[in-house]
Write an enzyme that holds these catalytic residues in place. Structure first.
Site, PDB file in Angstrom:
ATOM      1  N   HIS A 234       1.063  -1.257  -0.029  1.00  0.00           N
ATOM      2  CA  HIS A 234      -0.001  -0.098  -0.001  1.00  0.00           C
ATOM      3  C   HIS A 234       0.658   1.148  -0.095  1.00  0.00           C
ATOM      4  O   HIS A 234       0.786   2.278  -0.755  1.00  0.00           O
ATOM      5  CB  HIS A 234      -0.777  -0.156   1.226  1.00  0.00           C
ATOM      6  CG  HIS A 234      -1.743   1.150   1.629  1.00  0.00           C
ATOM      7  ND1 HIS A 234      -3.002   1.180   1.425  1.00  0.00           N
ATOM      8  CD2 HIS A 234      -1.383   2.343   1.981  1.00  0.00           C
ATOM      9  CE1 HIS A 234      -3.505   2.506   1.607  1.00  0.00           C
ATOM     10  NE2 HIS A 234      -2.526   3.109   1.911  1.00  0.00           N
ATOM     11  N   GLU A 235       2.104   1.212   0.860  1.00  0.00           N
ATOM     12  CA  GLU A 235       2.562   2.443   0.974  1.00  0.00           C
ATOM     13  C   GLU A 235       3.713   2.533  -0.282  1.00  0.00           C
ATOM     14  O   GLU A 235       3.828   3.832  -0.707  1.00  0.00           O
ATOM     15  CB  GLU A 235       3.521   2.553   2.113  1.00  0.00           C
ATOM     16  CG  GLU A 235       3.115   2.503   3.334  1.00  0.00           C
ATOM     17  CD  GLU A 235       1.898   3.628   3.913  1.00  0.00           C
ATOM     18  OE1 GLU A 235       1.872   4.394   2.978  1.00  0.00           O
ATOM     19  OE2 GLU A 235       0.930   3.221   4.580  1.00  0.00           O
ATOM     20  N   HIS A 238       1.254   3.899  -2.869  1.00  0.00           N
ATOM     21  CA  HIS A 238       1.082   5.410  -2.813  1.00  0.00           C
ATOM     22  C   HIS A 238       1.967   6.571  -3.589  1.00  0.00           C
ATOM     23  O   HIS A 238       1.727   7.523  -4.164  1.00  0.00           O
ATOM     24  CB  HIS A 238       1.173   5.755  -1.157  1.00  0.00           C
ATOM     25  CG  HIS A 238      -0.047   5.922  -0.535  1.00  0.00           C
ATOM     26  ND1 HIS A 238      -1.481   6.438  -1.076  1.00  0.00           N
ATOM     27  CD2 HIS A 238      -0.292   5.347   0.740  1.00  0.00           C
ATOM     28  CE1 HIS A 238      -2.244   6.196  -0.198  1.00  0.00           C
ATOM     29  NE2 HIS A 238      -1.653   5.619   0.766  1.00  0.00           N
ATOM     30  N   GLU A 295      -6.130   6.322  -1.499  1.00  0.00           N
ATOM     31  CA  GLU A 295      -6.021   5.284  -0.679  1.00  0.00           C
ATOM     32  C   GLU A 295      -6.502   3.875  -1.333  1.00  0.00           C
ATOM     33  O   GLU A 295      -5.994   2.529  -1.143  1.00  0.00           O
ATOM     34  CB  GLU A 295      -7.008   5.606   0.803  1.00  0.00           C
ATOM     35  CG  GLU A 295      -6.384   6.627   1.637  1.00  0.00           C
ATOM     36  CD  GLU A 295      -5.142   6.350   2.224  1.00  0.00           C
ATOM     37  OE1 GLU A 295      -4.535   5.006   2.359  1.00  0.00           O
ATOM     38  OE2 GLU A 295      -4.319   7.384   2.173  1.00  0.00           O
ATOM     39  N   ASP A 299      -4.559   0.385  -1.706  1.00  0.00           N
ATOM     40  CA  ASP A 299      -5.110  -0.973  -1.260  1.00  0.00           C
ATOM     41  C   ASP A 299      -5.332  -1.890  -2.272  1.00  0.00           C
ATOM     42  O   ASP A 299      -4.499  -2.944  -2.154  1.00  0.00           O
ATOM     43  CB  ASP A 299      -6.554  -0.716  -0.515  1.00  0.00           C
ATOM     44  CG  ASP A 299      -6.599  -0.074   0.730  1.00  0.00           C
ATOM     45  OD1 ASP A 299      -5.484   0.001   1.318  1.00  0.00           O
ATOM     46  OD2 ASP A 299      -7.576   0.386   1.154  1.00  0.00           O
ATOM     47  N   HIS A 358      -9.500   7.969   3.925  1.00  0.00           N
ATOM     48  CA  HIS A 358      -9.703   6.602   4.130  1.00  0.00           C
ATOM     49  C   HIS A 358     -11.071   5.880   4.194  1.00  0.00           C
ATOM     50  O   HIS A 358     -11.952   6.347   4.835  1.00  0.00           O
ATOM     51  CB  HIS A 358      -9.157   5.913   5.265  1.00  0.00           C
ATOM     52  CG  HIS A 358      -7.548   6.469   5.263  1.00  0.00           C
ATOM     53  ND1 HIS A 358      -7.227   7.613   6.063  1.00  0.00           N
ATOM     54  CD2 HIS A 358      -6.392   5.697   5.113  1.00  0.00           C
ATOM     55  CE1 HIS A 358      -5.840   7.722   5.771  1.00  0.00           C
ATOM     56  NE2 HIS A 358      -5.142   6.544   5.285  1.00  0.00           N
ATOM     57  N   ARG A 364     -12.549  -1.313   2.414  1.00  0.00           N
ATOM     58  CA  ARG A 364     -11.084  -1.418   2.240  1.00  0.00           C
ATOM     59  C   ARG A 364     -10.773  -2.889   1.994  1.00  0.00           C
ATOM     60  O   ARG A 364      -9.880  -3.172   1.295  1.00  0.00           O
ATOM     61  CB  ARG A 364     -10.363  -0.938   3.099  1.00  0.00           C
ATOM     62  CG  ARG A 364     -10.441   0.546   3.521  1.00  0.00           C
ATOM     63  CD  ARG A 364      -9.291   1.115   4.458  1.00  0.00           C
ATOM     64  NE  ARG A 364      -8.046   0.945   3.861  1.00  0.00           N
ATOM     65  CZ  ARG A 364      -6.815   1.630   4.350  1.00  0.00           C
ATOM     66  NH1 ARG A 364      -6.966   2.326   5.581  1.00  0.00           N
ATOM     67  NH2 ARG A 364      -5.752   1.498   3.858  1.00  0.00           N
TER      68      ARG A 364
HETATM   69 ZN   LIG Z   1      -2.563   5.167   2.662  1.00  0.00          ZN
END
Ligand SMILES: [Zn+2]
Length: 398
Positions: A234-235, A238, A295, A299, A358, A364
């Site tokens: 996820h990071e 981003h 976000e 995900d 989020h 999510r």
């Molecule tokens: Zn995030």
């Protein structure tokens, strides 16, 4: 002078003369009191909780005092508390395991960039260079904040809190005109969270996230790849979401996309926006796809890249056995679902849907998984089942 939001200052400037002075006085007095309320006597604290806790969040009661104290200490003296925290709760072994997973996730993401057919080689080269330049921070800072200039005393809690606030402001002002300190952290070590800082092209994982349900030393790899592995993915993603993709390998706001590739990328991002626009959070209130797109792209990409990294980690090894009748593939997805199991009051769900980037936890999970044929096959779902989107309705960005 760099003003991030000029519209705010234009509007505020107008209000300086248009709003009556008496209203300004009331407003500023309220700001001061509400900012200090948690450090004042219980009447202030309770009144503050009645609005921010009860009205806005639907909460029934305050957190226990010990928990509020720990949170306040983390806010005021995070890197002092952090030293105690990592000494007790973070081991070199945790750091080494985390480092291995990050390396595996970056390798898997690199493979995905290399194989995306919607992207030209020119843009691909830039994306790979950005990925290769990612800085990583794990656990806690190499250099701690020095708090010696901050006076703490046993006389007055509110004075301590105010001095801590002033200390933080002075620290920020002292940075003006000095070179960027790349060792600095934007979260404290006990924080259960992680971030990608586009301006420094870095991914950061505080020690606090390395505990269950994100990371469980007792659990098998499938669970951990589905949990902390997908968070790492996820990071990483981003850095390549609808906003992160606007920053280059050095953290400059600079376009590195060809025009055609950018159009393709935006169309793929729009697919995610539309899917999330269609989710109903509370009766009559849908998610805002545009608000949660970064976000949700992260995900989706994070899960896809973590799944790929997990399968790769199994290569050349015997297939892991079922645990509690769950296959390794099923356990991967259970790991992600366990991270986000949560219960909301209707008020909290409405507030998060209105102003948080989020999406609510259940989306999510169900959002990205409904786009993954890997999920459908792990649980033997068919097209037409609620968690399976037909191929032409699936989103895939990375
Ligand atoms: Zn995030």
């Amino acid at each position: 002078i760099n003003v991030a939001h000029p519209e705010f200052f234009q509007a505020a400037d107008k209000m300086m003369t248009e709003v009556p002075l008496a209203d300004w006085k009331t407003y500023l007095r309220w700001q001061l009191v509400t900012a200090a309320a948690d450090a004042l006597s219980s009447k202030f604290e309770t009144e503050n909780f009645n609005f921010f806790g009860k009205t806005l969040q639907g909460r029934k009661e305050q957190y226990p005092v010990w928990r509020r104290c720990v949170a306040a200490t983390d806010g005021a003296l995070g890197e002092a508390l952090g030293q105690v925290y990592v000494a007790r709760a973070f081991t070199p072994d945790s750091k080494a395991r985390m480092q291995t997973m990050i390396n595996n996730l970056i390798a898997a993401f690199r493979e995905r960039v290399q194989t995306r057919d919607w992207m030209s080689d020119a843009t691909r080269k830039e994306a790979l260079a950005k990925l290769a330049a990612f800085q990583q921070k794990i656990g806690y800072p190499d250099k701690w904040i020095d708090y010696t200039a901050l006076d703490m005393s046993r006389d007055s809690y509110v004075q301590n809190a105010l001095r801590a606030g002033a200390f933080a402001v002075r620290r920020d002002l002292d940075k003006i005109g000095k070179p960027l300190d790349r060792q600095e952290w934007g979260m404290t070590p006990p924080t259960v969270n992680a971030y990608n800082n586009w301006l420094q092209n870095e991914i950061v994982f505080p020690a606090g996230i390395l505990q269950a349900p994100f990371f469980n030393a007792e659990a098998d790899d499938a669970i951990n790849y589905g949990a902390i592995g997908a968070v790492i993915g996820h990071e990483i993603t981003h850095g390549f979401d609808d906003q992160g993709a606007k920053f280059d390998l050095q953290g400059n706001l600079k376009n590195w996309w060809t025009e055609v590739d950018l159009k393709n990328f935006e169309a793929r991002s729009d697919c995610v926006v539309k899917q999330f626009d269609a989710f109903e959070a509370e009766p009559g209130l849908n998610l805002k796809g545009k608000l949660v797109s970064g976000e949700s792209i992260a995900d989706l990409g994070g899960l896809q890249v973590a799944y790929q990294a997990y399968l790769k980690s199994l290569e050349g090894k015997p297939r892991p056995a079922a645990i509690d009748n769950f296959t390794p593939e099923q356990r991967f997805f259970l790991g992600w679902a366990q991270v986000w199991s949560a219960k909301y009051t209707p008020e909290a769900a409405r507030r998060q849907t209105t102003d948080d980037t989020h999406p609510l936890s259940r989306f999510r999970v169900n959002g990205p998984l409904s786009n993954m044929p890997e999920f459908a096959s792990a649980f033997q779902c068919k097209v037409g089942d609620p968690m399976v989107r037909a191929e032409k309705e699936r989103c895939q960005v990375w």
